[in-house]
Design an enzyme around this catalytic site. Structure first.
Site, PDB file in Angstrom:
ATOM      1  N   TYR B 112       0.836  -1.208   0.000  1.00  0.00           N
ATOM      2  CA  TYR B 112       0.000   0.000   0.000  1.00  0.00           C
ATOM      3  C   TYR B 112       0.862   1.244   0.000  1.00  0.00           C
ATOM      4  CZ  TYR B 112      -4.298  -2.518   1.267  1.00  0.00           C
ATOM      5  OH  TYR B 112      -5.403  -3.331   1.273  1.00  0.00           O
ATOM      6  N   TYR B 151      -0.983 -10.005   0.360  1.00  0.00           N
ATOM      7  CA  TYR B 151       0.098  -9.549   1.245  1.00  0.00           C
ATOM      8  C   TYR B 151      -0.008 -10.202   2.623  1.00  0.00           C
ATOM      9  CZ  TYR B 151      -3.478  -6.162   2.884  1.00  0.00           C
ATOM     10  OH  TYR B 151      -4.616  -5.579   3.355  1.00  0.00           O
ATOM     11  N   ARG B 161      -3.517 -11.814   3.352  1.00  0.00           N
ATOM     12  CA  ARG B 161      -4.797 -11.346   2.813  1.00  0.00           C
ATOM     13  C   ARG B 161      -4.919 -11.801   1.363  1.00  0.00           C
ATOM     14  NH1 ARG B 161      -7.998  -7.723   4.424  1.00  0.00           N
ATOM     15  NH2 ARG B 161      -9.391  -9.367   3.735  1.00  0.00           N
ATOM     16  N   HIS B 164      -7.629  -8.170  -2.645  1.00  0.00           N
ATOM     17  CA  HIS B 164      -8.917  -7.549  -2.325  1.00  0.00           C
ATOM     18  C   HIS B 164      -8.864  -6.059  -2.612  1.00  0.00           C
ATOM     19  CE1 HIS B 164      -6.461  -6.941   1.259  1.00  0.00           C
ATOM     20  NE2 HIS B 164      -7.151  -5.838   1.462  1.00  0.00           N
ATOM     21  N   HIS B 166     -10.738  -2.524  -1.202  1.00  0.00           N
ATOM     22  CA  HIS B 166     -11.603  -1.936  -0.175  1.00  0.00           C
ATOM     23  C   HIS B 166     -12.603  -1.004  -0.847  1.00  0.00           C
ATOM     24  CE1 HIS B 166      -9.050  -3.175   3.305  1.00  0.00           C
ATOM     25  NE2 HIS B 166      -8.085  -3.120   2.404  1.00  0.00           N
TER      26      HIS B 166
HETATM   27 FE   LIG Z   1      -6.282  -4.333   2.619  1.00  0.00          FE
END
Ligand SMILES: [Fe+2]
Lengths: 199, 246
Positions: B112, B151, B161, B164, B166
């Site tokens: 991110y 990740y 995870r 995905h 958000h």
């Molecule tokens: Fe996330």
């Protein structure tokens, strides 16, 4: 056996996670310039009618630690208790704000105009209040609550009147800490747990 | 932003059974961040039934193109190019026009762009990771983006995870506010993810898994995934207008 009622169910929630700022408050994530104008920067613009106040506080977990990743959205009426879009509403009130916990201290600050008494359906009145929606890592479904004010008459408020344990009403009432300033702590657990709303 | 839209009628109460449990021992952070006491259930008021309206004027032309928006259109982000699209309706089955949809995601390597993300997968100079759009008159939306990477995250010994995106959705009223995550069809990490597993009803979790929408893919350019969203609706019977006591 029966015929089926055709219906649609709300989409399930998932946690906003720790990086929610990227999407809702990019500057806070370190990504200033992602957008030309972010949403919910302030709930009012210059020329607003009423008293400008600051509400400081923190979201606190079950062991007394502040959430440093929390994001809160607020929604409120103008100084006369009218929501944006209602006839006669103050055009300088957008009513919606986004604010985040400080990444070091967890403290937040909402700078807004103090809302007025809201006249609801069927003669029901609501004391001045601000609605909050809280998201963070570990919060699987956004939490709703409200801020009321210590220096207002909350005695006949519809919602506060529905809290069975009157000792808990205080968790929704911001404490006056100075001229036009208040403190409001949101406790996720413990004996002083904030009243959260399914509304 | 300006005038609120006031749809009529009380909001339909939330059905807890479609949502995740608030506290799940396998998702450790939820344990100290979930209320102990039951929530106070009440009929909606004007406060929950109103909300801000977001106008097209505040959005930029590249806001819904995550491949290009970080570089301001100068260079493409790295990753599998996808079109992400769907429709927003409410529980009454009505389209929700002018809903504000904001998305954020990791880059193709699972990193991110956030001051707090320290995963060593590299940043992509041409990927910021956020997008926003308003639904059209039929409630439809679309984004161009890249498929995010999986990740790792600190929870149990080895948690990852699934890929995905958000989603934050703002309909017409504050009481409809929703944040969720969209997964991708066929990802084996979904079944190993303790966050996905906070939703206990398998059929509800499946609603968050976007199918490949091959007919919407553009040959030699991008694949497509479809994700439809339902927001809370209004109780609408002819008896709703009577004077209501408490
Ligand atoms: Fe996330």
């Amino acid at each position: 056996m029966s015929a089926k009622v055709s219906n649609f169910q709300e989409t399930p929630s998932q946690t906003a996670g720790p990086y929610v700022h990227i999407g809702l408050m990019p500057t806070h994530a370190g990504n200033a310039g992602s957008y030309d104008g972010e949403i919910g920067v302030s709930p009012f613009v210059d020329g607003v009618k009423g008293e400008i106040i600051e509400i400081r506080g923190a979201v606190i977990d079950g062991q007394g630690m502040t959430l440093r990743d929390a994001v809160i959205e607020s929604w409120q009426a103008d100084a006369d208790g009218r929501y944006p879009g209602e006839t006669g509403a103050d055009p300088c009130v957008t009513g919606h704000c986004r604010f985040a916990a400080d990444p070091a201290s967890g403290e937040f600050c909402l700078r807004t105009v103090k809302p007025g008494i809201v006249a609801d359906r069927a003669g029901v009145t609501q004391a001045p209040h601000i609605s909050l929606w809280i998201v963070a890592r570990g919060i699987n479904q956004g939490l709703s609550t409200r801020i009321y004010f210590e220096d207002e008459d909350n005695g006949s408020d519809f919602l506060l009147g529905r809290i069975e344990n009157k000792n808990r009403c205080g968790t929704l009432i911001a404490k006056k800490t100075g001229e036009a300033s208040y403190r409001f702590e949101i406790k996720l657990q413990g004996p002083d747990e904030t009243v959260f709303l399914d509304i | 932003m300006g005038k609120a839209m006031i749809d009529s009628g009380r909001l339909i109460p939330r059905n807890g059974a479609v949502h995740p449990v608030r506290r799940d021992m396998e998702y450790k952070t939820s344990v100290l961040r979930s209320p102990d006491f039951p929530l106070l259930s009440l009929e909606s008021t004007k406060t929950e039934e109103t909300g801000p309206v977001f106008g097209h004027t505040s959005l930029g032309p590249l806001d819904n193109d995550l491949i290009l928006n970080w570089s301001k259109g100068l260079a493409s982000a790295i990753g599998e190019r996808i079109l992400l699209h769907g429709r927003v309706i409410d529980e009454n089955g009505r389209s929700v026009p002018k809903a504000l949809i904001e998305i954020w995601q990791a880059n193709a390597g699972g990193r991110y762009r956030h001051v707090e993300d320290t995963y060593f997968a590299p940043l992509d100079d041409n990927f910021g990771g956020c997008g926003r759009t308003l639904t059209d008159a039929e409630g439809r939306y679309q984004f161009m983006t890249i498929k995010p990477g999986a990740y790792p995250w600190p929870n149990r010994g080895n948690d990852w995870r699934p890929a995905h995106i958000h989603f934050s959705i703002f309909g017409h009223s504050f009481g409809q506010r929703l944040i969720t995550q969209m997964y991708f069809e066929g990802d084996p990490l979904i079944d190993r993810c303790p966050i996905a597993a906070t939703i206990k009803d398998r059929s509800q979790l499946e609603r968050l898994v976007a199918p490949l929408d091959f007919l919407a893919a553009r040959p030699l350019d991008f694949l497509a995934y479809r994700f439809d969203i339902v927001l809370r609706g209004r109780r609408q019977t002819m008896f709703e207008n009577k004077t209501e006591g408490l």
